[in-house]
Scaffold this motif. Sequence first.
Motif, PDB file in Angstrom:
ATOM      1  N   UNK A   1       1.048  -1.103  -0.046  1.00 40.45           N
ATOM      2  CA  UNK A   1       0.112   0.098   0.214  1.00 40.45           C
ATOM      3  C   UNK A   1       0.762   1.189  -0.150  1.00 40.45           C
ATOM      4  N   UNK A   2       0.540   2.023  -0.995  1.00 35.93           N
ATOM      5  CA  UNK A   2       1.366   3.429  -1.250  1.00 35.93           C
ATOM      6  C   UNK A   2       0.674   4.386  -0.576  1.00 35.93           C
ATOM      7  N   UNK A   3       1.346   5.334   0.100  1.00 36.04           N
ATOM      8  CA  UNK A   3       0.873   6.403   1.001  1.00 36.04           C
ATOM      9  C   UNK A   3       0.514   7.643   0.015  1.00 36.04           C
ATOM     10  N   UNK A   4      -0.185   8.613   0.259  1.00 33.16           N
ATOM     11  CA  UNK A   4      -0.366   9.682  -0.526  1.00 33.16           C
ATOM     12  C   UNK A   4       0.995  10.493  -0.515  1.00 33.16           C
ATOM     13  N   UNK A   5       1.469  11.068  -1.516  1.00 28.83           N
ATOM     14  CA  UNK A   5       2.353  11.601  -1.766  1.00 28.83           C
ATOM     15  C   UNK A   5       2.738  12.939  -0.681  1.00 28.83           C
ATOM     16  N   UNK A   6       3.716  12.888   0.031  1.00 28.80           N
ATOM     17  CA  UNK A   6       4.154  13.843   0.956  1.00 28.80           C
ATOM     18  C   UNK A   6       2.734  13.825   2.161  1.00 28.80           C
ATOM     19  N   UNK A   7       2.087  12.770   2.080  1.00 27.65           N
ATOM     20  CA  UNK A   7       1.145  12.433   3.248  1.00 27.65           C
ATOM     21  C   UNK A   7      -0.020  13.173   2.869  1.00 27.65           C
ATOM     22  N   UNK A   8      -0.401  13.938   1.913  1.00 27.62           N
ATOM     23  CA  UNK A   8      -1.381  14.589   1.765  1.00 27.62           C
ATOM     24  C   UNK A   8      -2.061  14.705   0.317  1.00 27.62           C
ATOM     25  N   UNK A   9      -1.140  14.344  -0.689  1.00 28.19           N
ATOM     26  CA  UNK A   9      -1.543  14.336  -1.896  1.00 28.19           C
ATOM     27  C   UNK A   9      -2.037  13.079  -2.616  1.00 28.19           C
ATOM     28  N   UNK A  10      -3.249  12.856  -3.031  1.00 29.30           N
ATOM     29  CA  UNK A  10      -3.877  11.535  -3.354  1.00 29.30           C
ATOM     30  C   UNK A  10      -4.324  10.567  -2.306  1.00 29.30           C
TER      31      UNK A  10
END
Length: 189
Positions: free
Chosen positions: A164-173
């Motif tokens: 599971x990939x997290x949102x980019x920079x923790x906020x995008x996506x």
Amino acid sequence: MTSILRPALVLFVLLSALTGLLYPLAVTGAAQALFPAQAAGSLVVRDGKPVGSTLIGQNFSDPKHFWGRPSATAPMPYNAGASSGSNQGPLNPALTEVVKSRIEALRAADPGNTQAVPVDLVTASASGLDPHISPAAARYQAARVARVRGMPAERLEQLIADHTETPLWGVLGEPRVNVLALNLAMDAG
């Protein structure tokens, strides 16, 4: 007349060389130097052979694999040369019918699964090539895949969590799972 035409032609040739040759070569060279994997198509290689790209979905249909989002490319699914959306809005009867048939196919593949079907398993992405599904879509399929493979459900849940990939920079996506990477991890053991 030649006093007007000559500077226009010289400018045309210079700008054509600049924008048609030099700029594309510079951008391509910079991309290959700074981002070599992405510039080469983000290919996934196993045993010296490319098996897919992390950027383009694959047509997995075997019950022992996780299935990705439906592809909107026709006649061949996940054809990058035919990338486009279905252009069907939420009130389009054709979309309603195709979603119903996809739900039926998912239910037929795993009749004991009574969970709500995640929307990303029955609708195509904007490009029709999305290589990711939501963690909920992966978990929805986990029981089927575990049963068909004879794999412990806990091991499969751990693989889903690991991929599971997290949102980019923790906020995008949104959190997402790359279907190709998950399936290759399962196939590797």
